[in-house]
Design a protein around this motif. Structure first.
Motif, PDB file in Angstrom:
ATOM      1  N   THR A 241       0.880  -1.061  -0.032  1.00 29.10           N
ATOM      2  CA  THR A 241       0.074   0.025   0.082  1.00 29.10           C
ATOM      3  C   THR A 241       0.986   1.219   0.047  1.00 29.10           C
ATOM      4  O   THR A 241       1.927   1.255   0.818  1.00 29.10           O
ATOM      5  CB  THR A 241      -0.965  -0.057   1.229  1.00 29.10           C
ATOM      6  N   VAL A 243       2.236   4.637   0.824  1.00 27.28           N
ATOM      7  CA  VAL A 243       2.071   5.571   2.165  1.00 27.28           C
ATOM      8  C   VAL A 243       2.904   6.737   1.651  1.00 27.28           C
ATOM      9  O   VAL A 243       3.911   7.064   1.452  1.00 27.28           O
ATOM     10  CB  VAL A 243       3.328   4.898   3.216  1.00 27.28           C
ATOM     11  N   SER A 255      -4.263   8.459   2.286  1.00 32.94           N
ATOM     12  CA  SER A 255      -3.760   7.093   2.649  1.00 32.94           C
ATOM     13  C   SER A 255      -5.050   6.043   2.309  1.00 32.94           C
ATOM     14  O   SER A 255      -6.285   6.467   2.846  1.00 32.94           O
ATOM     15  CB  SER A 255      -3.514   6.846   4.119  1.00 32.94           C
ATOM     16  N   ASN A 257      -6.961   2.508   2.907  1.00 32.93           N
ATOM     17  CA  ASN A 257      -7.134   1.410   4.052  1.00 32.93           C
ATOM     18  C   ASN A 257      -6.568   0.129   3.502  1.00 32.93           C
ATOM     19  O   ASN A 257      -6.379  -0.190   2.477  1.00 32.93           O
ATOM     20  CB  ASN A 257      -8.729   1.477   4.041  1.00 32.93           C
ATOM     21  N   ASN A 258      -6.012  -0.544   4.674  1.00 34.64           N
ATOM     22  CA  ASN A 258      -5.147  -1.658   4.237  1.00 34.64           C
ATOM     23  C   ASN A 258      -5.834  -2.820   3.636  1.00 34.64           C
ATOM     24  O   ASN A 258      -5.237  -3.921   3.225  1.00 34.64           O
ATOM     25  CB  ASN A 258      -4.301  -1.917   5.259  1.00 34.64           C
ATOM     26  N   VAL A 283       5.158  -1.014   5.538  1.00 27.49           N
ATOM     27  CA  VAL A 283       3.932  -0.478   5.386  1.00 27.49           C
ATOM     28  C   VAL A 283       3.209   0.063   6.755  1.00 27.49           C
ATOM     29  O   VAL A 283       3.076   1.333   7.098  1.00 27.49           O
ATOM     30  CB  VAL A 283       2.852  -1.043   4.423  1.00 27.49           C
ATOM     31  N   ASP A 284       3.000  -1.221   7.514  1.00 24.40           N
ATOM     32  CA  ASP A 284       2.149  -0.856   8.884  1.00 24.40           C
ATOM     33  C   ASP A 284       3.125  -1.395   9.858  1.00 24.40           C
ATOM     34  O   ASP A 284       2.658  -1.500  11.021  1.00 24.40           O
ATOM     35  CB  ASP A 284       0.890  -1.662   8.912  1.00 24.40           C
ATOM     36  N   ASN A 287       2.486  -4.196  13.433  1.00 27.84           N
ATOM     37  CA  ASN A 287       1.192  -4.277  13.948  1.00 27.84           C
ATOM     38  C   ASN A 287       0.626  -4.926  12.789  1.00 27.84           C
ATOM     39  O   ASN A 287      -0.577  -5.275  12.829  1.00 27.84           O
ATOM     40  CB  ASN A 287       0.598  -2.792  14.305  1.00 27.84           C
ATOM     41  N   GLY A 288       1.046  -4.714  11.604  1.00 29.61           N
ATOM     42  CA  GLY A 288       0.388  -4.926  10.327  1.00 29.61           C
ATOM     43  C   GLY A 288       0.632  -6.517   9.957  1.00 29.61           C
ATOM     44  O   GLY A 288       0.373  -6.973   8.958  1.00 29.61           O
ATOM     45  N   ARG A 292      -1.526  -9.658   7.347  1.00 30.45           N
ATOM     46  CA  ARG A 292      -0.807  -9.886   6.002  1.00 30.45           C
ATOM     47  C   ARG A 292      -0.582 -11.655   5.964  1.00 30.45           C
ATOM     48  O   ARG A 292      -0.776 -12.045   4.973  1.00 30.45           O
ATOM     49  CB  ARG A 292       0.628  -9.105   5.886  1.00 30.45           C
ATOM     50  N   ASN A 315       8.463   3.348   4.798  1.00 31.52           N
ATOM     51  CA  ASN A 315       8.442   4.008   6.165  1.00 31.52           C
ATOM     52  C   ASN A 315       9.904   4.002   6.481  1.00 31.52           C
ATOM     53  O   ASN A 315      10.495   3.090   6.722  1.00 31.52           O
ATOM     54  CB  ASN A 315       7.400   3.307   7.112  1.00 31.52           C
ATOM     55  N   ASP A 319       9.357   1.384  13.409  1.00 31.62           N
ATOM     56  CA  ASP A 319       9.498   0.298  14.235  1.00 31.62           C
ATOM     57  C   ASP A 319      11.123  -0.318  14.045  1.00 31.62           C
ATOM     58  O   ASP A 319      11.395  -1.414  14.774  1.00 31.62           O
ATOM     59  CB  ASP A 319       8.580  -1.098  13.585  1.00 31.62           C
TER      60      ASP A 319
END
Ligand code: SAM
Ligand code: MD0
Ligand code: SF4
Length: 362
Positions: A241, A243, A255, A257-258, A283-284, A287-288, A292, A315, A319
């Motif tokens: 996705t 960013v 942005s 939605n995933n 991407v996330d 937390n993502g 996935r 990003n 993280d």
């Protein structure tokens, strides 16, 4: 049962039985919107993954060793015109240290990535000598397969890279819609990017293709990309996705939605059931990851060691410095999905099988 439900089960069964589907069926899956139907899609994608990979997941270390770039991709913070961004170029010993740290931690591959760094790209092929020798050292020191994501290398350099035994070449098209490509990768050749992948494939390398969502593409474009990946027989298929990045022309793009990325992962898994599909931490972040993997991905990518000043792509820092892109944090999540990390031998066996099946073992 309403006709649409019948459609869904029929298409999923057809795919799970190893049959090919038409573009309309791919589009139908991509456009699912009811939560129960999306759950059925994810369940089918997990079944397809289990069929080909059991409960094993692969792990990729990511090493973005130069963030200098001559290009001006509109979506990317590392675009040349972004003067706000501090950039780095890691030395060979810094690169080796980071690669060793990741191989010691247990990753299965090192992904060596850079912008189209003018220091290498502006001279003739000789600018790449150190690059090739660095790759060889990473291979020797880690004993792991390497993926390179260096942009559109000159053909001669691509040949040297293949000669050096590099396993993977990643060069993402982002979209297979030529008009959208021209907009996203302004000033770059659509055909040139395709030709580099074709050459790398002819030279015996495995190929990762990647596309973006949230950049103005349609579901028709996504379906075309998935079909392109199927026709090209890519070895690894990626969706990320978009960013939005400050100080870039697309900074104000909404942005997305995933969920769309998750649906695309699941559809890729069903259409390319025996291929590698990343769950990118880029991407996330951490937390993502679970979502996935639950959608059918089977490689955790963008694992980055902290305290080395290394960046992500989508990003820059998410993280990384709090160590959330390390195996200590990733493996418990893999486990909660009912999955476990493969052994490096499993990964090497998959690569060899893939090279043999496609006539690429020399
Ligand atoms: N410079 C090389 C190139 O462009 O081929 C290597 C870097 S490549 C691995 C960077 C990839 O990250 C892009 O191809 C794109 O798919 C993805 N990417 C870059 N910026 C992004 C963003 N803002 N959001 C999501 N993905 C992005
Ligand atoms: C990733 N940030 O795996 C990396 C990158 C390049 N081959 C991969 C986009 O998400
Ligand atoms: Fe450069 Fe790659 Fe970013 Fe494009 S995507 S600006 S080529 S680093």
């Amino acid at each position: 049962m309403p006709k649409a439900d019948l459609n869904l089960t029929e298409i999923l069964d057809h795919l799970l039985n190893g049959h090919c589907v038409e573009k309309n069926d791919i589009k139908y899956l991509l456009k699912l919107s009811e939560p129960e139907k999306i759950s059925l899609l994810f369940e089918a994608a997990q079944n397809a993954r289990t069929l080909h990979f059991g409960n094993k997941i692969f792990l990729y270390g990511f090493l973005y060793f130069s963030t200098h770039c001559r290009n001006n991709c509109r979506f990317c913070q590392y675009r040349q015109s972004n003067k706000m961004l501090p950039r780095y170029r890691k030395t060979e010993s810094e690169i080796i240290a980071a690669a060793k740290e990741m191989s010691d931690a247990g990753v299965h591959l090192i992904d060596l990535t850079m912008g189209e760094d003018p220091e290498l790209y502006s001279s003739d092929e000789s600018g790449f000598e150190q690059f090739i020798s660095m790759i060889k050292t990473v291979q020797n020191e880690t004993k792991l397969p390497v993926m390179i994501s260096p942009g559109t290398l000159p053909d001669k350099v691509l040949m040297e890279v293949a000669d050096a035994g590099v396993t993977w070449y990643a060069c993402y098209q982002e979209t297979h819609n030529k008009i959208l490509f021209k907009d996203l990768r302004q000033g770059q050749g659509f055909k040139k990017r395709l030709a580099k992948k074709q050459l790398a494939k002819n030279l015996g390398m495995l190929i990762e293709e990647g596309i973006l969502t949230g950049v103005g593409e349609t579901m028709d474009d996504i379906a075309d990309s998935i079909i392109w990946m199927r026709d090209f027989c890519v070895d690894q298929a990626r969706i990320m996705t978009f960013v939005p990045q400050t100080d870039t022309p697309m900074a104000n793009t909404m942005s997305q939605n995933n969920l769309i990325e998750l649906i695309i992962i699941a559809v890729m898994r069903l259409v390319l059931p025996d291929r590698l599909i990343p769950a990118s931490l880029d991407v996330d972040g951490l937390n993502g990851l679970k979502a996935r993997l639950d959608a059918g991905a089977n490689v955790v990518t963008s694992i980055v060691p902290p305290q080395k000043g290394l960046a992500g792509v989508a990003n820059h820092s998410l993280d990384i410095e709090d160590s959330r892109r390390t195996l200590d944090h990733i493996l418990p999540i893999v486990k909660t999905c009912g999955l476990e990390p493969a052994m490096v031998e499993d990964y090497l066996a998959w690569i060899t099988g893939r090279q043999k099946a496609s006539g690429r073992s020399f």
